[in-house]
Design a protein around this motif. Structure first.
Motif, short mmCIF file in Angstrom:
data_model
loop_
_atom_site.label_atom_id
_atom_site.label_comp_id
_atom_site.label_asym_id
_atom_site.label_seq_id
_atom_site.Cartn_x
_atom_site.Cartn_y
_atom_site.Cartn_z
N THR A 85 38.16 50.17 45.38
CA THR A 85 38.58 49.86 44.01
C THR A 85 40.09 49.65 43.90
O THR A 85 40.59 49.27 42.84
CB THR A 85 38.18 51.00 43.06
N ASP A 86 40.83 49.88 45.00
CA ASP A 86 42.29 49.74 44.98
C ASP A 86 42.70 48.28 45.09
O ASP A 86 42.04 47.49 45.78
CB ASP A 86 42.92 50.52 46.14
N PRO A 87 43.83 47.91 44.48
CA PRO A 87 44.33 46.54 44.64
C PRO A 87 44.79 46.24 46.06
O PRO A 87 44.91 45.08 46.46
CB PRO A 87 45.51 46.47 43.65
N THR A 88 45.07 47.30 46.85
CA THR A 88 45.51 47.10 48.24
C THR A 88 44.35 46.87 49.20
O THR A 88 44.57 46.54 50.37
CB THR A 88 46.31 48.32 48.72
N TYR A 89 43.13 47.07 48.74
CA TYR A 89 41.96 46.87 49.60
C TYR A 89 41.85 45.39 49.95
O TYR A 89 42.03 44.53 49.08
CB TYR A 89 40.70 47.34 48.87
N PRO A 90 41.59 45.04 51.22
CA PRO A 90 41.51 43.62 51.61
C PRO A 90 40.57 42.83 50.72
O PRO A 90 39.39 43.17 50.59
CB PRO A 90 40.99 43.70 53.05
N SER A 91 41.08 41.78 50.11
CA SER A 91 40.30 41.03 49.12
C SER A 91 39.06 40.38 49.72
O SER A 91 38.00 40.36 49.08
CB SER A 91 41.19 39.97 48.44
N ASN A 92 39.17 39.84 50.93
CA ASN A 92 37.98 39.23 51.56
C ASN A 92 36.89 40.26 51.77
O ASN A 92 35.71 40.01 51.53
CB ASN A 92 38.35 38.62 52.92
N LEU A 93 37.27 41.45 52.19
CA LEU A 93 36.32 42.51 52.49
C LEU A 93 35.68 43.06 51.22
O LEU A 93 34.53 43.51 51.24
CB LEU A 93 37.02 43.62 53.27
N LYS A 94 36.44 43.03 50.14
CA LYS A 94 35.95 43.60 48.87
C LYS A 94 34.68 42.90 48.40
O LYS A 94 33.85 43.50 47.70
CB LYS A 94 37.04 43.49 47.81
N HIS A 95 34.49 41.64 48.77
CA HIS A 95 33.34 40.87 48.31
C HIS A 95 32.11 41.07 49.20
O HIS A 95 31.06 40.47 48.93
CB HIS A 95 33.70 39.39 48.24
N CYS A 96 32.21 41.88 50.24
CA CYS A 96 31.08 42.14 51.14
C CYS A 96 30.31 43.37 50.66
O CYS A 96 30.91 44.43 50.49
CB CYS A 96 31.57 42.34 52.57
#
Length: 367
Positions: A85-96
Motif C-alpha cells: 500500500t506504500d507509494p514506494t512499493y514497485p509500481s509494476n509489482l503492485k499490479h500483480c
C-alpha cells in the motif's frame, strides 16, 4: 509506516495458511493489517473466499513473537521495507495479484526509470550466451535500463556484472532473507550491487533455505519488470517458469534463439515456437518492441550540424520520411524495402545524429 504497523504486517505474513493474495484481500476489506487481527472472526468469514481453514492459525500469539524478532533484525540491519500500500512499493509489482505484501530492501534502489527489464537464463551459461548478454546490456545502456536478475550462477551474475560495468542500476531478487547470500561465492559482488542498486526479497531472516523459494521469488523478477529476457535455457528450468509468470502478468517476453542441436537453446526455441516470446536476435529488438525512446538523452543540436553525413540506407529512410512527414515503423520498412530489425538500428543511428525523432505509437518523423 511506523514500527507498530509493520509489526502487524509481519504477523499477518507469518500466518502460513494466508498467502499474499488472501492477505491483501483481508487488508483491503478491513483497512489495515492491525484491523484484520482486531476484527471478529465471524465478520472475516463473511468475506468471499475466506473460510475456517484459512483463519485457523490467525489468532496464535506466535505470529507476533516471530514478527518482533524480524522487526528487530530489520532495524538492526537498517533495512528498508515496502508494503504493497506504500507509494514506494514497485509500481509494476503492485499490479500483480500474488505480489508480496511487503518487500525488504538493502542498497540504494531507485525505480523512477520505467525501463526495467529482467534477464534470466541457464546457470551453466555458454560462452556465446555470456557474449550475447554482455553485448545486449552494453547496447541498451544508452536507454539507462534497470537490470533485474536473481544473483545466481551463470546468466544472473553475468547480467549483474555487465550492468555494473556499463554503470547501470541492477537489482538482485533473492530467494532467502537478507542475512545471507547464495551462492556464497557471490558475496564479493554484494557491495558493488548495493552501490549500483541493491537487493529485494520477501523472505525473512528466519526462513529456511529451500529450493522452492527460488520458484517463488521468480514472481518478483517477472512482476517488477517491463519485460523478461531469456538468454539460454534447457528444455526445463527456472527461467522458463519466470517467462511463464511474465506472460501471466501480460508482460513482454524475449528469447534468444539457438541451434536446434544445442541443449541450452531448447527452452528458448520452444518459447518462440509456442509464441510465448519475441525472437531476440539483436539488442535493438528490445527498444523497438517496448517502444523505448531517447527523449531524456542529450542530443546534438540540429542547427549546429549544417552537414550531416547519412549512409545510403539512412538517405532512403530520410527521403521517405521527408516526403511523408511522419510514418509508422512498419510502413517505413515496407516502403523502403528493409526488414524491421535492420530498420530499427538505422532509425536509432539517425535519431542520435539528430535528423529523426520517435513519436508515440511507433511513429517517426524528420526533425
Amino acid at each position: 509506516m511506523n514500527d507498530d504497523q509493520l509489526r502487524y504486517i509481519l504477523a499477518l505474513q507469518h500466518v502460513s495458511k494466508i498467502g499474499d493474495t488472501t492477505a491483501k484481500k483481508l487488508i483491503n476489506h478491513c483497512g489495515s493489517a492491525e484491523a484484520v487481527f482486531k476484527e471478529k472472526k465471524q465478520n472475516l468469514l463473511k468475506i468471499d473466499g475466506i473460510g475456517e481453514i484459512i483463519l485457523s492459525e490467525l489468532y496464535q500469539s506466535s505470529h507476533f513473537e516471530e514478527a518482533d524478532k524480524e522487526l528487530k533484525f530489520i532495524k538492526d540491519e537498517n533495512l528498508k521495507h515496502h508494503v504493497f500500500t506504500d507509494p514506494t512499493y514497485p509500481s509494476n509489482l503492485k499490479h500483480c495479484i500474488d505480489s508480496p505484501i511487503v518487500l525488504f530492501e538493502s542498497g540504494n534502489i531507485n525505480l523512477n526509470n520505467k525501463h526495467i527489464i529482467s534477464i534470466v537464463g541457464a546457470r551453466k551459461i555458454t560462452t556465446s550466451g555470456i557474449a550475447f548478454c554482455e553485448k545486449l546490456i552494453e547496447e541498451l545502456a544508452i536507454y539507462k535500463p534497470i537490470i533485474i536478475s536473481g544473483f545466481a550462477y551463470g546468466t544472473d551474475i553475468t547480467a549483474h556484472k555487465a550492468a555494473i560495468k556499463n554503470k547501470l542500476q541492477t537489482i538482485g531478487c533473492l530467494a532467502h532473507g537478507l542475512n545471507q547470500i547464495y551462492p556464497k561465492v557471490h558475496k564479493k559482488y554484494v557491495a558493488e550491487v548495493e552501490n549500483n542498486g541493491g537487493f529485494f526479497t520477501d523472505f525473512w531472516s528466519s526462513d529456511t533455505f529451500d529450493r522452492n523459494n527460488f520458484l517463488k521469488r521468480n514472481r518478483i523478477i517477472a512482476g517488477i519488470s517491463q519485460a523478461t529476457i531469456v538468454i539460454e535455457s534447457a528444455e526445463k528450468g527456472g527461467s522458463l517458469v519466470t517467462a511463464d509468470i511474465a506472460n501471466s502478468y501480460n508482460r513482454d517476453v524475449f528469447a534468444v534463439p539457438g541451434r536446434v542441436t544445442d541443449s541450452q537453446s531448447v527452452g528458448c526455441n520452444n518459447l518462440i515456437k509456442q509464441q510465448k516470446a519475441h525472437l531476440l536476435s539483436t539488442p535493438l529488438d528490445v527498444p523497438y518492441i517496448l517502444n523505448w525512446q531517447l527523449e531524456n538523452l542529450q542530443k546534438p543540436p540540429v542547427q549546429k550540424q549544417l552537414f550531416i553525413e547519412l549512409d545510403p540506407d539512412e538517405k532512403v529512410v530520410y527521403n521517405y520520411l521527408k516526403d511523408n512527414n511522419k510514418a509508422l515503423l512498419d510502413s517505413i520498412a515496407i516502403n523502403c524495402n528493409m526488414p524491421t530489425y535492420k530498420l530499427a538500428g538505422i532509425l536509432l543511428n539517425m535519431e542520435l545524429k539528430g535528423v529523426v525523432r520517435p513519436l508515440p505509437g511507433k511513429l517517426f518523423e524528420v526533425i
